[in-house]
Design an enzyme around this catalytic site. Structure first.
Site, PDB file in Angstrom:
ATOM      1  N   GLU A 165       0.765  -1.126  -0.007  1.00 56.46           N
ATOM      2  CA  GLU A 165      -0.017  -0.034  -0.097  1.00 56.46           C
ATOM      3  C   GLU A 165       0.822   1.230  -0.115  1.00 56.46           C
ATOM      4  O   GLU A 165       0.705   1.847   0.977  1.00 56.46           O
ATOM      5  CB  GLU A 165      -0.859   0.065   1.182  1.00 56.46           C
ATOM      6  CG  GLU A 165      -1.804  -1.047   1.154  1.00 56.46           C
ATOM      7  CD  GLU A 165      -2.866  -1.091   2.381  1.00 56.46           C
ATOM      8  OE1 GLU A 165      -2.732  -0.117   3.380  1.00 56.46           O
ATOM      9  OE2 GLU A 165      -3.928  -2.009   2.407  1.00 56.46           O
ATOM     10  N   GLU A 363      -4.722  -9.128   1.020  1.00 52.80           N
ATOM     11  CA  GLU A 363      -5.411  -8.711   2.256  1.00 52.80           C
ATOM     12  C   GLU A 363      -7.044  -8.550   1.952  1.00 52.80           C
ATOM     13  O   GLU A 363      -7.486  -7.829   1.107  1.00 52.80           O
ATOM     14  CB  GLU A 363      -4.800  -7.544   2.855  1.00 52.80           C
ATOM     15  CG  GLU A 363      -3.425  -7.541   3.714  1.00 52.80           C
ATOM     16  CD  GLU A 363      -3.046  -6.327   4.301  1.00 52.80           C
ATOM     17  OE1 GLU A 363      -4.175  -5.572   4.901  1.00 52.80           O
ATOM     18  OE2 GLU A 363      -2.087  -5.781   4.103  1.00 52.80           O
TER      19      GLU A 363
HETATM   20  C1  BGP Z   1      -4.064  -2.741   5.999  1.00 50.56           C
HETATM   21  C2  BGP Z   1      -2.810  -2.846   6.195  1.00 50.56           C
HETATM   22  C3  BGP Z   1      -2.335  -3.833   7.417  1.00 50.56           C
HETATM   23  C4  BGP Z   1      -3.513  -3.878   8.398  1.00 50.56           C
HETATM   24  C5  BGP Z   1      -4.806  -3.784   7.957  1.00 50.56           C
HETATM   25  C6  BGP Z   1      -5.784  -3.551   8.911  1.00 50.56           C
HETATM   26  O1  BGP Z   1      -4.295  -1.439   5.248  1.00 50.56           O
HETATM   27  O2  BGP Z   1      -1.890  -3.098   5.166  1.00 50.56           O
HETATM   28  O3  BGP Z   1      -0.979  -3.546   7.941  1.00 50.56           O
HETATM   29  O4  BGP Z   1      -2.960  -3.119   9.560  1.00 50.56           O
HETATM   30  O5  BGP Z   1      -4.891  -2.640   7.052  1.00 50.56           O
HETATM   31  O6  BGP Z   1      -5.996  -2.295   9.313  1.00 50.56           O
HETATM   32  P1  BGP Z   1      -6.081  -1.751  10.996  1.00 50.56           P
HETATM   33  O7  BGP Z   1      -4.966  -2.375  11.363  1.00 50.56           O
HETATM   34  O8  BGP Z   1      -5.852  -0.203  10.828  1.00 50.56           O
HETATM   35  O9  BGP Z   1      -7.473  -2.030  11.403  1.00 50.56           O
END
Ligand code: BGP
Length: 459
Positions: A165, A363
């Site tokens: 990202e 993801e």
């Molecule tokens: C994505 C990231 C992850 C992870 C996920 C969940 O954007 O790549 O690293 O953190 O989001 O988001 P959050 O942890 O902010 O709830």
């Protein structure tokens, strides 16, 4: 039956800073998260720092066994730049080399393909001190780091990713005041993004020169944009949101050029980043083999209802407003909409507008606050996660049956982990992490996913 190909990648993703932890004497250098979670501790949910993770550094064997227990055939961790090269551009930390070698070997021994990501938001502090990706010297240091990784581990890693990202550190760190260095300045954010793209190009170039037999790509969060209505003003707002937050990056990486419209706009508003002669040729010459897409939520927008302050900080939000659609389905823990259809729309976009590139879901997942409330008979009964997964997989399957070249699905995440800003507020894992004991236990969704993998699909 929703049947997936027999060679489909089923897995999970994670990141170094969110999972490894630090052990005294491990030789790891500080990164911006180690620093900011200490120095700006109040910005982190319950003040939890990077010291307090799921201890992958010490428990990688246990975790990899847990992955094998639920039949994962792929896993995407990241290498920590500041663990491997503590000051970002100097000597290599021998203990890190041992750790990553053992981790990769252990994955392979258990039949789990390592998808290795080189950068997951984690700038070494020494590099940030000289300006992070605002400074081209850091671009060169990143390319050197990537080359060292290819040399050290390239004989065994089948899939490499330059960045996770890349929009986020630029946007959250330099425009929206969420990540360190907490700058609010569009032009600087644009420069960081441009230099990150150059760093990606540099790593791909080095990778090609080494003629490794593996593949290289990048992970992007493509947020599909939906206008409030078909009114021309709402359509224009959606175009602008897409242009700034998605096309600017996607077109550079996947089509080899920034969209012409953004150049015109940035000139008009005096917001052009630092682009040097030759940069655009480098971008045009860089091709990836495989794209990872992180998908969590849609972006709904409408035409602005007020005129932005022309003397205020320039921002993409000058051209649209976020729209809260009545009746939307929310994940209230994270404050984002749940919209499985968005995954289908992304797949179609890649198919139609981006040359039907090979891709995978790198993801997808749902973070829930207070998940202990769902523990029954010692297990988190996360039927909501199973439903979420199921619905997204159905949409993905539909796109694949229409020709989308999706090669796999990786869940965020394997075991509950520390998160940027949110600490341990929202839990995402197939395994629950008990705090402070560090005990890990399977959730119902982990068992469901295992069955899906073994059956190559579900009914
Ligand atoms: C994505 C990231 C992850 C992870 C996920 C969940 O954007 O790549 O690293 O953190 O989001 O988001 P959050 O942890 O902010 O709830």
């Amino acid at each position: 039956m929703y049947k997936f190909p027999s060679d489909f990648f089923w897995g999970a993703a994670s990141s170094a800073t969110q999972s490894e932890g630090r052990v005294p004497g491990d030789g790891k250098g500080e990164n911006i998260w180690d620093y900011s979670s200490q120095q700006f501790n109040h910005r982190f949910f319950q003040g939890v720092t990077t010291e307090n993770t799921s201890h992958f550094y010490q428990d990688y064997q246990g975790d990899i066994q847990r992955m094998a227990d639920i039949s994962l055939n792929s896993f995407r961790p990241s290498i920590s730049w500041s663990r491997l090269i503590p000051d970002g551009d100097g000597p290599v930390n021998p203990q890190a080399v041992i750790f990553y070698n053992q981790m990769i070997d252990e994955l392979l021994a258990k039949g789990i393909q390592p998808f290795i990501n080189l950068y997951h938001f984690d700038m070494p502090m020494a590099m940030q001190e000289i300006g992070g990706f605002e400074n081209r010297q850091v671009v060169s240091a990143y390319v050197r780091y990537a080359k060292i990784c290819f040399e050290l581990f390239g004989d065994r890693v089948p899939y490499w990713f330059t960045f996770n990202e890349p929009m986020i550190p630029a946007e959250a760190g330099y425009l929206h005041d969420r990540h360190y260095p907490y700058v609010v300045d569009f032009k600087r954010a644009a420069t960081v993004l441009h230099h990150t793209i150059l760093a990606h190009c540099g790593a791909v170039k080095v990778f090609r020169e080494m003629a490794l037999s593996s593949k290289i790509g990048i992970i992007m969060d493509v947020i599909p944009v939906y206008p409030r209505s078909q009114h021309p003003a709402d359509l224009e707002a959606a175009e602008m949101a897409d242009l700034f937050y998605t096309k600017s990056l996607n077109d550079a990486i996947l089509k080899g050029a920034y969209p012409a419209e953004i150049g015109l706009l940035l000139k008009q508003y005096d917001q052009m980043p630092m682009i040097e002669a030759g940069d655009l040729d480098v971008i045009a010459a860089t091709k990836i083999d495989l794209l990872g897409i992180n998908y969590y939520r849609p972006r709904r927008v409408k035409a602005r209802e007020s005129v932005p302050n022309p003397h205020g900080v320039f921002s993409p939000e000058w051209f649209f407003e976020n729209y809260e659609m009545p009746g939307r389905r929310m994940n209230t823990s994270r404050g984002i909409e749940i919209y499985p259809r968005g995954l289908y729309d992304i797949a179609k976009k890649l198919q139609v507008e981006y040359g039907n590139i090979d891709w995978f879901v790198s993801e997808n997942g749902i973070g829930i606050q207070g998940e202990e409330a769902f523990i029954e008979d010692g297990m988190v009964q996360d039927d909501y996660r199973i439903a979420f997964l199921r619905e997204h997989l159905v949409e993905l399957h539909r796109a694949m049956s229409e020709g989308s070249r999706c090669l796999g699905f990786q869940m965020w995440t394997f075991v509950d982990c520390w998160s940027w800003v949110n600490g341990y507020k929202n839990r995402y894992g197939f395994y629950r992490l008990e705090l402070p004991s560090g005990e890990k236990s399977i959730k119902k969704s982990g068992l469901w996913f295992k069955e899906v993998i073994e059956n190559q699909g579900f009914n």
